[in-house]
Design a protein around this motif. Structure first.
Motif, PDB file in Angstrom:
ATOM      1  N   ASP A  42      27.727  22.197  16.145  1.00  0.00           N
ATOM      2  CA  ASP A  42      27.547  20.910  15.441  1.00  0.00           C
ATOM      3  C   ASP A  42      26.994  21.133  14.028  1.00  0.00           C
ATOM      4  O   ASP A  42      27.458  20.528  13.061  1.00  0.00           O
ATOM      5  CB  ASP A  42      26.569  20.008  16.212  1.00  0.00           C
ATOM      6  N   TYR A  43      25.992  22.009  13.935  1.00  0.00           N
ATOM      7  CA  TYR A  43      25.401  22.224  12.606  1.00  0.00           C
ATOM      8  C   TYR A  43      26.375  22.927  11.651  1.00  0.00           C
ATOM      9  O   TYR A  43      26.367  22.666  10.448  1.00  0.00           O
ATOM     10  CB  TYR A  43      24.093  23.013  12.724  1.00  0.00           C
ATOM     11  N   HIS A  84      16.527  25.634  18.150  1.00  0.00           N
ATOM     12  CA  HIS A  84      17.254  24.351  18.204  1.00  0.00           C
ATOM     13  C   HIS A  84      18.568  24.476  17.406  1.00  0.00           C
ATOM     14  O   HIS A  84      19.626  24.027  17.862  1.00  0.00           O
ATOM     15  CB  HIS A  84      16.377  23.234  17.634  1.00  0.00           C
ATOM     16  N   ALA A  85      18.471  25.082  16.223  1.00  0.00           N
ATOM     17  CA  ALA A  85      19.678  25.237  15.390  1.00  0.00           C
ATOM     18  C   ALA A  85      20.723  26.080  16.128  1.00  0.00           C
ATOM     19  O   ALA A  85      21.916  25.763  16.113  1.00  0.00           O
ATOM     20  CB  ALA A  85      19.316  25.884  14.057  1.00  0.00           C
ATOM     21  N   PRO A 135      18.531  23.184  10.109  1.00  0.00           N
ATOM     22  CA  PRO A 135      19.090  21.833  10.106  1.00  0.00           C
ATOM     23  C   PRO A 135      18.845  21.032   8.832  1.00  0.00           C
ATOM     24  O   PRO A 135      19.776  20.480   8.258  1.00  0.00           O
ATOM     25  CB  PRO A 135      18.416  21.153  11.296  1.00  0.00           C
ATOM     26  N   ASP A 189      20.975  26.542  19.410  1.00  0.00           N
ATOM     27  CA  ASP A 189      21.474  25.848  20.610  1.00  0.00           C
ATOM     28  C   ASP A 189      22.502  24.770  20.251  1.00  0.00           C
ATOM     29  O   ASP A 189      23.267  24.338  21.104  1.00  0.00           O
ATOM     30  CB  ASP A 189      20.303  25.208  21.382  1.00  0.00           C
ATOM     31  N   ASN A 190      22.477  24.335  19.004  1.00  0.00           N
ATOM     32  CA  ASN A 190      23.438  23.303  18.570  1.00  0.00           C
ATOM     33  C   ASN A 190      24.296  23.821  17.421  1.00  0.00           C
ATOM     34  O   ASN A 190      24.714  23.056  16.537  1.00  0.00           O
ATOM     35  CB  ASN A 190      22.660  22.048  18.111  1.00  0.00           C
ATOM     36  N   GLN A 228      28.644  20.288  10.400  1.00  0.00           N
ATOM     37  CA  GLN A 228      27.932  19.455   9.410  1.00  0.00           C
ATOM     38  C   GLN A 228      27.806  20.198   8.079  1.00  0.00           C
ATOM     39  O   GLN A 228      28.022  19.635   7.003  1.00  0.00           O
ATOM     40  CB  GLN A 228      26.540  19.096   9.946  1.00  0.00           C
TER      41      GLN A 228
END
Ligand code: SF4
Length: 471
Positions: free
Chosen positions: A65-66, A58-59, A243, A61-62, A69
Motif C-alpha cells: 500500500d505504501y 508498520h511500514a 509513511p 507490514d503494509n 501511495q
C-alpha cells in the motif's frame, strides 16, 4: 572448519596491527559518541528506539500500500518511477536513462544498493565514466578495493595509505595531513561534478505521503551531484519507505546519533522532484528506481525484521567479531551483524553460499541493544543458523565431534561437574599437545587460551549472596 570461519580467521590473522587498531579505535570511539549523544539529548532513548521500530515495522507490514501511495505521490511531483526486480534490471534502467539522455559521465554519492547491484563496474563496462564522490568511496574506487563499513567505507585504511593512493593517482604530492588530503580530493572532485551529465544518489528514507526522498551526507556530495547535473537518478531498496513526513524527525534524530554520534548529519536534503520552472539550477529530470532484489522474499520470511534497518552501522561498531576482523571478512556488501543476517538472504548465489555467515557472532546481544530500530539480530542469527542446519546439515559444524561432546556434557549435570573439576588440568597440559589437532592449532594461532580459574557459578552465586552482593 566452515568456509567463513576460515575466511575470518585468515582475515583476522592477516590484518596488520595498525589496521586492526584503527578499526578497533574508530568503532570504539563511535560507540562512545553514540551513547553520549543519545543519553545526553534524550531522557529515554530506548522509548524512541521502540517507537522507531514500530513505525518501520508498520511500514513493512503494509509495504504494498505504501509503495503504491509513494509511486502516485512521486509521479505527481514529476518524478519518473521505475521498478527493478533485481540488480541487473536496476543497472539496465540506469544505462537506458543515460543513453536516452546522451550522457556518458555520472557522479555518484554513497549508496549501499548500488554497491549491491555493482553499478559502477557495470557502467564502466558499457563505456560510461562513473565517479564515486563520497571521500571514502572514492578512495575505495581508485584502490580497486571494497568498503568495509556501511557508514565509514575506509575504516580499514589510515591516512598514510590514502596519501599514497592520491599521489599515485596524480592528485598531488604525498601528504598525510587529513586537511590537505581532503582539499586534494575536493579539487579533483569539483571538476568531476561540473563535467558530469548525471547525478546518482540513494535515499536514506522515502516518504510515501509526500513523494520525497530524504538524503543525509556529511560531505555535501549528494547536493553537488544533483545541483550540477541535468539528470538525477535515485536508486533505493523498496524497504526504505516511511509513511509520513512527521515520522522523518524521529529517524533523523536516531540516525545521526547512532551512526556517528552527531545530533544531525551535516547535510539533510528533501528532494521532491526535478527543478521547477522558477529554479535556475538543478536536474531537469528525476528518476526513482525501486529495487527489490530479494527483499520481497525476506519480507515473507521469519527474518523480515531485518528490513527495518536504517543503515546506521552502530551494530558493527559495537560487535566484538567485527572489531577483530573488519568488514572484508564478511565477503559481502553488508558486513557486521546486519550483514550476517542480510547478506545470506540477499545473496545472488543463494543462501548456501553465505549460510555460514550467521555463525560470525558471539550472540552477546550488543547489536540489538544499540540498534535504533530494535532489530532482534541475535534471534535472527539463530533462525538463520537453524535454517542452515536444516537445509545443509552435513556441512554445518554442529555435527563436529567437539560440539557433540560439549552438547553431551551440557545436558548431563554429573558430566558437567566432573568436567569443571578436570578443567584445572588444562592449565598444565602443554599447548603443543593441543596443537596435534590441525583445527585446534589453527584456532589457537590467533588466540591466547586463558588460564582455567575453576569454581562453578552456583557456588560463586551462593557465596556472593551470603556476602549480600547484588544478584
Ligand atoms: S541493524 Fe540496526 S544497528 Fe545495524 S545498521 Fe541496521 S539499523 Fe543500524
Amino acid at each position: 572448519m566452515a568456509k567463513l570461519e576460515q575466511a575470518i580467521d585468515n582475515h583476522a590473522a592477516n590484518l596488520d596491527e595498525e589496521t586492526r587498531e584503527a578499526v578497533r579505535l574508530a568503532s570504539k570511539a563511535k560507540t562512545e559518541k553514540r551513547v553520549n549523544a543519545l543519553w545526553t539529548d534524550f531522557d529515554d532513548p530506548n522509548a524512541l528506539r521502540k517507537l522507531a521500530s514500530q513505525v518501520r515495522q508498520h511500514a513493512l507490514d503494509n509495504l504494498p500500500d505504501y509503495l503504491e501511495q509513494a509511486e502516485a505521490a512521486f509521479q505527481k511531483n514529476g518524478v519518473q518511477v521505475h521498478w527493478a526486480e533485481d540488480g541487473d534490471q536496476a543497472n539496465a534502467i540506469v544505462l537506458d536513462i543515460m543513453r536516452r539522455r546522451g550522457a556518458s559521465k555520472v557522479v555518484k554519492s554513497k549508496s549501499m544498493v548500488s554497491e549491491e547491484t555493482e553499478l559502477v563496474p557495470f557502467l564502466e563496462k558499457h563505456g560510461m565514466e562513473a565517479v564515486e564522490t563520497d571521500l571514502g568511496e572514492y578512495v575505495v574506487q581508485i584502490d580497486g578495493d571494497h568498503p568495509s563499513h556501511i557508514v565509514t567505507p575506509i575504516i580499514h585504511k589510515n591516512r598514510r595509505q590514502v596519501g599514497r593512493s592520491f599521489e599515485r593517482e596524480g592528485l598531488g604530492e604525498y601528504t598525510e595531513d587529513p586537511l590537505e588530503l581532503t582539499r586534494m580530493a575536493r579539487r579533483h572532485l569539483r571538476q568531476k561534478y561540473l563535467d558530469a551529465d548525471v547525478g546518482m544518489t540513494g535515499a536514506n528514507f522515502v516518504v510515501a505521503e509526500s513523494g520525497r526522498i530524504v538524503l543525509v551526507t556529511n560531505e555535501g556530495n549528494a547536493r553537488f551531484s544533483m545541483a550540477a547535473t541535468k539528470t538525477h537518478i535515485a536508486m533505493v531498496g523498496i524497504e526504505k519507505i516511511i509513511p509520513r513526513e512527521q515520522d522523518v524527525p524521529l529517524f533523523l534524530s536516531l540516525l545521526g546519533r547512532s551512526a556517528t554520534g552527531q545530533p544531525l548529519t551535516v547535510y539533510t536534503q528533501f528532494i521532491g522532484g526535478p527543478k521547477s520552472a522558477s529554479q535556475e539550477e538543478g536536474p531537469e529530470e528525476m528518476h526513482l528506481i525501486f529495487l527489490d532484489n530479494g527483499r520481497s522474499d525476506i519480507l515473507a520470511s521469519n527474518c523480515k525484521e531485518i528490513l527495518r534497518c536504517i543503515r546506521c552501522g552502530a551494530c558493527m561498531n559495537v560487535c566484538p567479531v567485527y572489531r577483530q576482523t573488519s568488514g572484508h571478512a564478511y565477503r559481502s556488501v553488508y558486513p557486521g551483524p546486519v550483514g550476517a543476517v542480510l547478506s545470506p538472504l540477499l545473496n545472488k548465489a543463494g543462501f548456501p553460499d553465505l549460510a555460514d555467515l550467521p555463525k560470525a557472532s558471539s550472540l552477546c546481544g550488543a547489536c540489538q541493544e544499540v540498534c535504533p530500530v530494535d532489530i532482534p539480530i541475535p534471534d535472527l542469527l539463530l533462525r538463520l543458523r537453524n535454517k542452515g542446519k536444516q537445509e545443509h546439515a552435513p556441512k554445518t559444524s554442529i555435527n563436529t565431534p567437539g560440539l557433540s561432546f560439549w552438547a553431551l556434557a551440557a545436558t548431563q549435570p554429573a558430566a558437567w561437574k566432573t568436567g569443571l573439576k578436570l578443567g584445572h588440568a588444562m592449565n598444565v597440559v602443554p599447548h603443543a599437545l593441543l596443537d596435534v589437532n590441525p583445527s585446534a592449532k589453527s584456532w589457537r594461532s590467533t588466540r591466547e587460551l586463558p588460564p582455567f580459574r575453576g569454581g562453578d557459578f552456583r557456588s560463586w552465586l551462593k557465596a556472593h549472596e551470603k556476602k549480600g552482593g547484588a544478584s
